[in-house]
Motif scaffolding. Structure first.
Motif, PDB file in Angstrom:
ATOM      1  N   MET A   1       0.845  -1.195   0.000  1.00  0.00           N
ATOM      2  CA  MET A   1       0.000   0.000   0.000  1.00  0.00           C
ATOM      3  C   MET A   1       0.882   1.248   0.000  1.00  0.00           C
ATOM      4  SD  MET A   1      -3.029   1.069   2.658  1.00  0.00           S
ATOM      5  CE  MET A   1      -3.996  -0.370   2.212  1.00  0.00           C
ATOM      6  N   ALA A   2       0.557   2.180  -0.869  1.00  0.00           N
ATOM      7  CA  ALA A   2       1.364   3.392  -1.004  1.00  0.00           C
ATOM      8  C   ALA A   2       1.093   4.364   0.139  1.00  0.00           C
ATOM      9  CB  ALA A   2       1.068   4.061  -2.337  1.00  0.00           C
ATOM     10  N   GLU A   3       2.031   5.244   0.346  1.00  0.00           N
ATOM     11  CA  GLU A   3       1.894   6.316   1.328  1.00  0.00           C
ATOM     12  C   GLU A   3       1.733   7.638   0.587  1.00  0.00           C
ATOM     13  OE1 GLU A   3       1.727   5.867   4.522  1.00  0.00           O
ATOM     14  OE2 GLU A   3       2.244   3.727   4.570  1.00  0.00           O
ATOM     15  N   LYS A   4       1.151   8.609   1.268  1.00  0.00           N
ATOM     16  CA  LYS A   4       0.984   9.914   0.638  1.00  0.00           C
ATOM     17  C   LYS A   4       2.336  10.516   0.268  1.00  0.00           C
ATOM     18  CE  LYS A   4      -2.301  12.702   2.040  1.00  0.00           C
ATOM     19  NZ  LYS A   4      -3.060  13.744   2.789  1.00  0.00           N
ATOM     20  N   ALA A   5       3.358  10.185   1.046  1.00  0.00           N
ATOM     21  CA  ALA A   5       4.706  10.688   0.748  1.00  0.00           C
ATOM     22  C   ALA A   5       5.171  10.225  -0.630  1.00  0.00           C
ATOM     23  CB  ALA A   5       5.683  10.221   1.826  1.00  0.00           C
TER      24      ALA A   5
END
Length: 240
Positions: A1-5
């Protein structure tokens, strides 16, 4: 899952690339775009996003292209100060929606291809009997190829195991059938042709009446039942 960063890093890289590659553009246009991209980047950084939206943004390989598309769709040329906050929300929604729409179309197309493969194993008679289903499923795939339905509706369809078959079954169960639509279309054509014959436009166009037009005139010329109320009133005015 990706992070907003991850999204912010991708945006920073694309903005930096634009800054390097746009030096030949008019200064005003370049500065306006940089202002917009920077506002978008900062807005995405602080706005609340769901995990699926973040994943879609992180997977998008051309964020600034999507940003330009959103700007064109929502900002009038006369606007001197766009609403960057609203543009941020539209941007996040548009990126997410496009990814989900692509997935839906791929699912529909794959399901349709699988259905065709199954048909190839059947007899010519069985294929012939499936002609209507073949036609309508093709129509449904094309319908959603250019559809502008919301991301929420797309996601609802994607929860179905076989969305194309479900759409087709729903069509069969609906009150409005394809035959009803064909009937309405046929009635519209008949009404237009009847009006053409009433006005005798073929004479105006210098056409020689065909045998069927001659027969039509013999049957219905002067038949007041074929005129609309407005036409009857106009005829009565002329007679007076």
């Amino acid at each position: 899952m990706a992070e907003k960063a991850d999204v912010i890093r991708n945006l920073d890289q694309e903005i930096e690339g634009f800054n390097e590659n746009s030096k030949t553009q008019p200064a005003d246009l370049r500065m306006k775009k940089l202002e917009y991209y920077t506002a978008l980047r900062n807005g995405i950084d602080v706005m609340p996003l769901n995990a699926p939206q973040i994943d879609a943004l992180a997977r998008c390989d051309n964020l600034l292209f999507m940003a330009d598309r959103v700007f064109t769709a929502h900002v009038n040329k006369s606007e001197t100060q766009p609403d960057y906050t609203s543009l941020c929300f539209w941007f996040a929604d548009d990126v997410y929606r496009e990814e989900r729409m692509n997935k839906l179309w791929e699912r529909l197309n794959s399901e349709n291809e699988g259905y065709r493969e199954e048909l190839l194993q059947k007899t010519p008679k069985e294929i012939y009997e499936s002609a209507y289903e073949i036609s309508m499923k093709n129509e449904l795939v094309m319908l959603f190829e250019e559809s502008n339905i919301s991301a929420r509706r797309i996601d609802a369809l994607l929860t179905l195991e076989y969305p194309l078959d479900a759409l087709y079954r729903e069509w069969l169960d609906s009150d409005a059938s394809f035959l009803d639509m064909l009937l309405d279309s046929s009635e519209n054509l008949i009404e237009k042709q009847d009006a053409y014959l009433q006005r005798q436009d073929y004479i105006t166009h210098g056409e020689t009446p065909s045998e069927d037009i001659t027969l039509w005139n013999a049957m219905y010329d002067g038949d007041e039942m074929r005129y609309s109320g407005e036409d009857n009133e106009a005829d009565e005015d002329l007679e007076q």
